[in-house]
Design a protein around this motif. Structure first.
Motif, mmCIF file in Angstrom:
data_model
loop_
_atom_site.group_PDB
_atom_site.id
_atom_site.type_symbol
_atom_site.label_atom_id
_atom_site.label_comp_id
_atom_site.label_asym_id
_atom_site.label_seq_id
_atom_site.Cartn_x
_atom_site.Cartn_y
_atom_site.Cartn_z
ATOM 1 N N ASN A 1 0.781 -1.214 0.000
ATOM 2 C CA ASN A 1 0.000 0.000 0.000
ATOM 3 C C ASN A 1 0.826 1.285 0.000
ATOM 4 O OD1 ASN A 1 -2.546 0.820 -0.022
ATOM 5 N ND2 ASN A 1 -2.940 0.567 2.167
ATOM 6 N N ASP A 2 2.041 1.173 0.501
ATOM 7 C CA ASP A 2 2.896 2.361 0.630
ATOM 8 C C ASP A 2 3.891 2.495 -0.509
ATOM 9 O OD1 ASP A 2 1.848 3.100 3.132
ATOM 10 O OD2 ASP A 2 3.155 1.673 4.165
ATOM 11 N N SER B 1 -2.839 5.073 -1.377
ATOM 12 C CA SER B 1 -3.808 4.995 -0.279
ATOM 13 C C SER B 1 -4.173 6.403 0.183
ATOM 14 C CB SER B 1 -3.202 4.217 0.889
ATOM 15 O OG SER B 1 -2.139 4.958 1.454
ATOM 16 N N GLN B 2 -5.303 6.501 0.853
ATOM 17 C CA GLN B 2 -5.717 7.797 1.410
ATOM 18 C C GLN B 2 -4.659 8.331 2.364
ATOM 19 O OE1 GLN B 2 -7.988 10.027 0.793
ATOM 20 N NE2 GLN B 2 -8.744 8.769 -0.896
ATOM 21 N N ALA B 3 -4.133 7.430 3.193
ATOM 22 C CA ALA B 3 -3.134 7.872 4.180
ATOM 23 C C ALA B 3 -1.930 8.488 3.471
ATOM 24 C CB ALA B 3 -2.702 6.689 5.041
ATOM 25 N N ASN B 4 -1.535 7.876 2.373
ATOM 26 C CA ASN B 4 -0.366 8.410 1.678
ATOM 27 C C ASN B 4 -0.671 9.699 0.938
ATOM 28 O OD1 ASN B 4 1.562 6.652 2.588
ATOM 29 N ND2 ASN B 4 1.037 5.091 1.060
ATOM 30 N N GLU C 1 -2.685 11.875 2.048
ATOM 31 C CA GLU C 1 -2.663 12.898 3.100
ATOM 32 C C GLU C 1 -1.228 13.294 3.459
ATOM 33 O OE1 GLU C 1 -5.181 11.390 6.249
ATOM 34 O OE2 GLU C 1 -6.851 11.233 4.817
ATOM 35 N N ARG C 2 -0.344 12.291 3.472
ATOM 36 C CA ARG C 2 1.058 12.618 3.747
ATOM 37 C C ARG C 2 1.619 13.528 2.658
ATOM 38 N NH1 ARG C 2 2.783 6.428 4.835
ATOM 39 N NH2 ARG C 2 4.434 6.953 6.278
#
Lengths: 449, 449
Positions: B12-13, B72-75, B77-78
């Motif tokens: 995912n990252d 991913s959403q988290a990435n 956002e980063r």
């Protein structure tokens, strides 16, 4: 049906990242009811010829990580599937929680031959189980930081940017590398995930492909600079000096474009830097910086600066990314005590240091390194600073000790001030830095030989 | 608060494991509405001096993996948190699905200077986005397989076991390494997770720590051998030949113990192997095998076998684990076409091959390699086998093409039969193997220079 593409390894799987004999030996200890505590010591025997010191890196991170690991059900089933392990032993693995102690050097400590980076005291099965993984985690950070600090020293306070991710040994090396580079004093990285995770500034310029995809180099410069104020333009796609001339003309035409630098990525970097600087200065762009990259290492950087090449920053990739001249050290993790009895393997021509140990670093009146003493852990000497700290206590991570990892970068900077000048030379050669055994440890070595 | 120990990188990252300039260039393409298709070509310019060929490995796996990745959403956002990216562009990243084509050599193909391992045809932003990650994934497998195949050749049909996990560059290198070793013809690995995931047999013996933890070496042997029938006993903890003698006495006392071999891990391995073999034969244990390890590489194995050392199998770790004499190759991923126009960077003294390409391998009447032709992809030549296959078609993985990765090990074995003998020599030196450009490609190079 073709082979599925496996996912990345998760933390959950790491206890299976070990050598098979660790598991078979641990099963043997379990069957033999060998539950006494053992101490294993992590060290290297020989500095690579091109290193005058190593930076011990990764050992706090590795210890913190491994002390918290568990076997997942999925992995226990995989082990069961090999037919090599008894149900009772698999239950032992299922219940496994690391219950021992781990002592480590704070990350960023300069370390020499035979000095322990880390010692694990634990029931023998637990300490044996962690060997291969600890070594795999410490190896890259130590090797990469020890290369990177030489490159940072050669650059003599000019920023060095890590461009190495694409040529490193896979995903984990690229991530651990950024952590090691931060410790070693590298200024920034192009590696986005690495920089975000490990708190190193992100940096990047542009690639030849961007220029080539545009029909006109000048228009490519203009478009990129408009989008990214303070950007660095890559000037060597067709002809470096023509590229510099184009940047000057662009700035003359559009003074509101704030280009911060030009990057030279091929050719005779020293000569091109001199000529580019002269052109930029003459045009009134003294503040535009020159960044150099292309096959650089500490020797090439040193040679460029010796020739007074007007380079303001260096991008370093391949050579630093694999520590090409010393990609590995002979890290060992050796049993040195079991059931309260110091033990050693007898090897012809090799020193093996028995028992639990401590390393003391002595300083002269000016605070400069004067020599190290490898001692028994219980000696409580007063003639030097005890370097190993207890990081894990009965399986529990000590937050205060772990916080020493946060200051690894500052530790390296302080060490570079305090170490003898000969230790900072980049050429191969001896430093005559004394690393001695304490009398008590010497007697123990003698008694066991 | 001390630094948290980050988890392993997940699939995912992986799209964030890139160089910053890829993302800034891709944002620039997006802003400029540059959506034409581009072709990027992955190749190396120079063989390391100690290599006569490289095994192209990892490129099918890398292509299959990267063609399926998402942000991913988290990435996202980063990335937003860096302040470098517009909301509109982050939405583009969110919608990103690779929609292009990827051509690759089948894994395990011997490859030479300037020959593409892989070509990506895609809208330029998509192809640019994948550059750094593809290179990071292909680099370790190619470098490690190309070292391992030399070690396998030196061992001359004797099994080689990978013991290198502990000294490799982190978790991912250890895993990719096993995949590369399987391709290269290594017989087994000590790496449990690597072997289980990549289908290479697990193998392991015992460590010195097991012997040292027991008060008596003989009892340690007995206990271990009782638990593990067909085990290999490590005989050099105190004295190799005394260790062999102990194994003989143990077998004489308990004939039901089925020890399969002894491992020599220090000292003069050739001399000790001769003496151990003589002792074992004299005692009637002709079937007990001798396994040697300790700092081995292809040169040491070749020298041992030249001296007729009676060694049945080799354990190889450190040197193979980092490909110590050639830990990196100068892999490049270059834009060669954009908007249907071939393009190249002009570099003094370097060849850059424009346009979409194909590699043809010619054979003589006996089926032996006769030479390669690097050609334009559309030439459809008949004077050789076209090596590059289309693995990804409009973003979709072709299962049949991907299945070629399953036969990588067999491909290497066939190649070793078919390549000229000079290519299999281990010493540095030229092979005079012809790698030529087709007339059409030559004309294109000429036209763009």
């Amino acid at each position: 049906m073709s082979e599925p593409v496996p996912a990345q390894v998760e933390d959950n799987d790491l206890l299976l990242l070990t050598d098979l004999y660790q598991l078979t030996m641990v099963q043997a200890y379990w069957k033999e009811s060998m539950q006494e505590w053992a101490t294993f010591s992590l060290f290297f025997r020989k500095l690579p010829p091109s290193r005058r010191f190593m930076l011990a890196c990764g050992q706090q991170h590795a210890a913190a990580l491994v002390s918290q690991l568990r076997f997942s059900q999925a992995n226990l089933e995989r082990l069961a599937g090999t037919g090599k392990f008894d149900d009772g032993f698999l239950e032992w693995l299922e219940a496994f929680r690391f219950s021992g102690d781990i002592w480590t050097l704070p990350e960023g400590t300069p370390v020499f031959e035979n000095e322990p980076f880390l010692e694990v005291d634990a029931p023998i099965a637990e300490a044996q189980l962690l060997e291969s993984l600890i070594m795999n985690l410490v190896q890259p950070e130590t090797v990469l930081a020890s290369k990177a600090v030489r490159i940072a020293m050669a650059a003599d306070d000019r920023p060095v940017v890590d461009f190495g991710m694409r040529r490193m040994h896979g995903v984990d090396a690229a991530m651990r590398g950024v952590r090691a580079y931060r410790t070693a004093g590298i200024a920034a990285t192009s590696n986005v995930l690495g920089g975000l995770r490990h708190g190193l500034a992100l940096n990047g310029t542009m690639a030849h492909s961007y220029i080539l995809a545009h029909d006109d180099e000048r228009e490519a410069f203009r478009t990129f600079a408009r989008q990214y104020p303070e950007t660095v333009l890559l000037v060597d796609t067709h002809d470096t000096l023509k590229g510099v001339q184009m940047v000057i003309e662009l700035m003359d035409e559009e003074p509101e474009l704030k280009v911060s630098g030009v990057r030279l990525d091929s050719g005779d970097l020293g000569d091109l830097a001199h000529r580019s600087r002269a052109m930029l200065d003459e045009a009134g762009y003294q503040t535009i910086k020159i960044i150099a990259s292309s096959g650089l290492d500490e020797y090439k950087i040193q040679a460029l600066l010796k020739d007074r090449a007007p380079i303001d920053a260096f991008g370093v990739g391949t050579q630093m990314g694999v520590a090409a001249d010393a990609p590995v050290i002979d890290l060992s993790y050796k049993l040195v005590e079991y059931a309260e009895r110091p033990r050693v393997k007898h090897s012809s021509g090799k020193i093996n240091l028995p028992g639990r140990k401590q390393v003391y670093r002595r300083r002269d009146a000016r605070g400069r390194y004067a020599g190290d003493i490898i001692a028994c852990r219980d000696e409580k000497r007063t003639d030097g600073e005890a370097l190993l700290v207890q990081l894990v206590n009965n399986g529990r991570l000590d937050d205060e000790a772990m916080a020493l990892a946060d200051s690894a970068r500052e530790r390296v900077q302080a060490a570079l001030k305090d170490m003898p000048d000969a230790m900072k030379e980049l050429e191969e050669g001896a430093t005559d830095y004394p690393v001695e055994l304490s009398d008590e440890l010497s007697r123990l070595v003698e008694a066991l030989s």
